[in-house]
Structure formats: C-alpha cells, structure tokens
Design an enzyme around this catalytic site. Structure first.
Site, mmCIF file in Angstrom:
data_model
loop_
_atom_site.group_PDB
_atom_site.id
_atom_site.type_symbol
_atom_site.label_atom_id
_atom_site.label_comp_id
_atom_site.label_asym_id
_atom_site.label_seq_id
_atom_site.Cartn_x
_atom_site.Cartn_y
_atom_site.Cartn_z
ATOM 1 N N GLY A 79 24.140 -1.935 1.287
ATOM 2 C CA GLY A 79 24.644 -2.297 -0.027
ATOM 3 C C GLY A 79 23.633 -3.125 -0.799
ATOM 4 N N GLY A 127 25.590 -0.269 4.787
ATOM 5 C CA GLY A 127 26.289 0.740 3.999
ATOM 6 C C GLY A 127 25.710 2.125 4.153
ATOM 7 N N GLU A 150 24.212 -7.243 9.710
ATOM 8 C CA GLU A 150 24.956 -8.170 8.865
ATOM 9 C C GLU A 150 24.949 -9.613 9.340
ATOM 10 O OE1 GLU A 150 26.207 -4.138 7.757
ATOM 11 O OE2 GLU A 150 25.925 -5.147 9.674
#
Length: 366
Positions: A79, A127, A150
């Site tokens: 993302g 993502g 992440e």
C-alpha cells in the site's frame, strides 16, 4: 498500453494513469502502473480494480484475468504508506475507507469465477500479496522477493495475510510474520503463497499464450522446477522455536538455539527485537486467532486490528522512521515486549461496533 474497458468503468477511467485495463484476445489484463513507486497500491487503484474485475467476472468475452506490474522492479511494493502517513496526521478516516475497499478486492479475487493469473515477479510486499496470493494461478520467478514486512513499520500483516501465513507449513508463517523477511519465489511456493515457477524472461511469452489458450494449459507449458527453498531447509529450528504462543518465549528459544549453533536463529531474534513490540505481539496473536476462519472473517479481524493501529503511536512512527525521515530509528511505545501486556494485546481485537467491516454478511448476500 492503452486502457480499454468492457462495460465502461468510470473509476478505472479516472485512474487510467495508475492502473491500466485491456482486453487482449480472451484475456483481461490488469497492469499496475506506478513503476517509480514499485506500483504501490492507492485507494483509487483498489477501487478501480474492484470495479473492473467485477465487470469482467460477468463478461463472457473474458476467459481469464492477468495481473502484473509495470516496470522492472516488481508487481507491487504494498500500500501507499506515505499517503497513509499523511492521512494519519489528519485522523485516519481515508485509510479506513481504503482498507475496506482493498479487503473487498481481496475477497473478490479469492472467489473469482475465472482463472486469475498473477505474475509475482520482483517485489511483492504487503498489499501486493493481497492482489496476487489469493488468486487461482500464482506465478513466481527467480526475481521474486515476497514478504509481509508490516511489523517493521509498526503494523501487522493484513490483506488476508494472517490467514495465508497461519496456513503455511509448520511455523514458517509465524517466522515470516514476526521477522518481516523478504522471501524468494521458492520460499513463496513452500509457504503456499504461489503455485508455479516460471523464469522472468518467459513471462511476456506466457502472457501472449494466455490470450488464446486455456490458462492451466498455458501456464503448465511454461512452468519449470523452482530452486530449493531456504525456508524449507530451516523448518527444523523454525518449528521448534516458533511453536510457542508467547513472543518472549519465542525469543528465548531463538536465543537458546542460536547460542548452540548461531546463524539464522540468532539473526531472527535480533530482527524481531528491532520491530515494534506491540506489532510483534499482536501479529502473533492474530495468527493464532485466525486459524479456522474464512478469508472474510480473517479480513474482518485484520480490519479491527488495523483501525486500532491507526489510532496508536507505532504505525505512524514506523512509517516516519522508514519512509518519511528515513532515520531507521523508530521510537516504539512501549519500547519492549515485556511492557506490552496481555490486556494491551486483547484490546486490538475488541469489536468496533458500528465501524465493523462485514464482509461475511456481504458475501452471504451475494
């Protein structure tokens, strides 16, 4: 490539520069087109893909879909976290909306009624995993560098990644989640994130074959044997160390194993210690809780957790340190695993009330 549409999609037209759609023969081609950003996914791109893929699902002229990234660096680096950072400074509402749309896209891909072919070449992170690893035909190459990194930015795996990681052999998914390591195409195959290995130099030829041939037959013709998986070779110590449900115990085991043999286990411990302590503990809990859930239920849990991270300090601080100021020196709050209590962890999974994402209900109503 010029974008053309079956059943014109306004959102896709608006985002034509960032994501391109084209019919080639009986193949619908999606090209993520932000090569300078390694095709990082924006909210507009997710909405455009959701709209176009929905149209193609009901289009008899489209027999299969191919998803690929523009440029030479990768399919998708995840993302657009700079946009997320800016939104967090303004309250985070836009990111919540982006995630809801992105997770609907992940759910659509997982249940897509036609072959969904993903070229997982180069970087495939966060993502990018969500728009590829839920597909039915997932292709990696010798250039693949896949991961769910992440915890490095104070978040936990999402886009259905917790479910994919929990389903991986042994505790390999736990290792990948807590360390955020970049993994090879062979490792992606071992984890269950991919199905086939095709040399990167043959992807263009395969894309051409998909225009007229059945997807399974075309892909089988180009498939080659993947190199050995390094992660698979490490499964002995990974399974022994990560089987604990407590992050501190996992670290203790890694240190003990590393003290005997050094190498990878000790490096893994050092890597985990550098991550957000809150993210490490919540990621571990997420993987344990997601077992037995459907993808939609997993996405709902990830949304619940993600909104809590949007409101906390570590996600914002992680992006600042890695991408904005680039000092690589995040100041986590709390700063150690010992300071993150069981109650702290459980608070991330508390119901959101009216803000809950209800993908399971949406799926059942289709």
């Amino acid at each position: 490539m010029t974008g053309t549409h079956s059943g014109e999609a306004p959102a896709a037209e608006v985002l034509a520069a960032e994501v391109l759609f084209e019919k080639r023969g009986r193949l619908g081609v999606v090209t993520l087109n932000r090569p300078k950003a390694v095709n990082a996914l924006t909210a507009g791109m997710a909405s455009a893909m959701l709209e176009q893929l929905t149209l193609w699902a009901d289009d008899d002229a489209v027999a299969a879909v191919l998803v690929r990234g523009a440029g030479e660096r990768g399919l998708c680096a995840g993302g657009d976290i700079v946009a997320i950072y800016r939104d967090m400074l303004d309250g985070g509402d836009a990111t919540a909306g982006f995630w809801a749309e992105e997770y609907r896209l992940n759910s659509l891909i997982a249940g897509y009624p036609k072959p969904y072919v993903a070229f997982m070449d180069g970087l495939v992170l966060g993502g990018g995993v969500g728009i590829s690893a839920h597909g039915s035909v997932r292709i990696v190459t010798e250039r693949t560098r896949m991961g769910m990194p992440e915890t490095t930015i104070g978040l936990v795996p999402d886009v259905g990644g917790t479910l994919l990681l929990a389903r991986s052999p042994g505790e390999s998914g736990t290792h990948a989640a807590l360390t955020g390591a970049h993994l090879s195409g062979a490792d992606a195959l071992f984890l269950g994130f991919a199905d086939r290995f095709v040399p990167s130099g043959r992807l263009a030829e395969l894309a051409g074959a998909l225009e007229s041939e059945p997807a399974d037959a075309a892909v089988a013709r180009f498939t080659e044997t993947a190199p050995p998986s390094v992660l698979a070779a490490q499964s002995g110590w990974i399974d022994a160390c990560y089987s604990a449900d407590d992050a501190e115990e996992i670290l203790r085991r890694l240190r003990a194993f590393g003290g005997e043999s050094g190498g990878e286990a000790a490096e893994a411990a050092d890597t985990i210690v550098a991550k957000s302590p809150t993210a490490v503990k919540v990621a571990l809990e997420s993987l344990r809780r997601v077992r037995g859930l459907s993808l939609e239920e997993a996405l709902e849990q990830e949304y619940r957790v993600g909104l809590r991270f949007l409101a906390g300090p570590d996600f914002r601080e992680g992006i600042r340190a890695q991408v904005v100021d680039k000092d690589r020196n995040p100041r986590w709050q709390p700063a150690s695993l010992a300071e993150v209590s069981r109650d702290d962890v459980e608070s991330y999974f508390a119901p959101l009330g009216a803000r809950e994402l209800k993908l399971s209900k949406e799926r059942d109503n289709v």
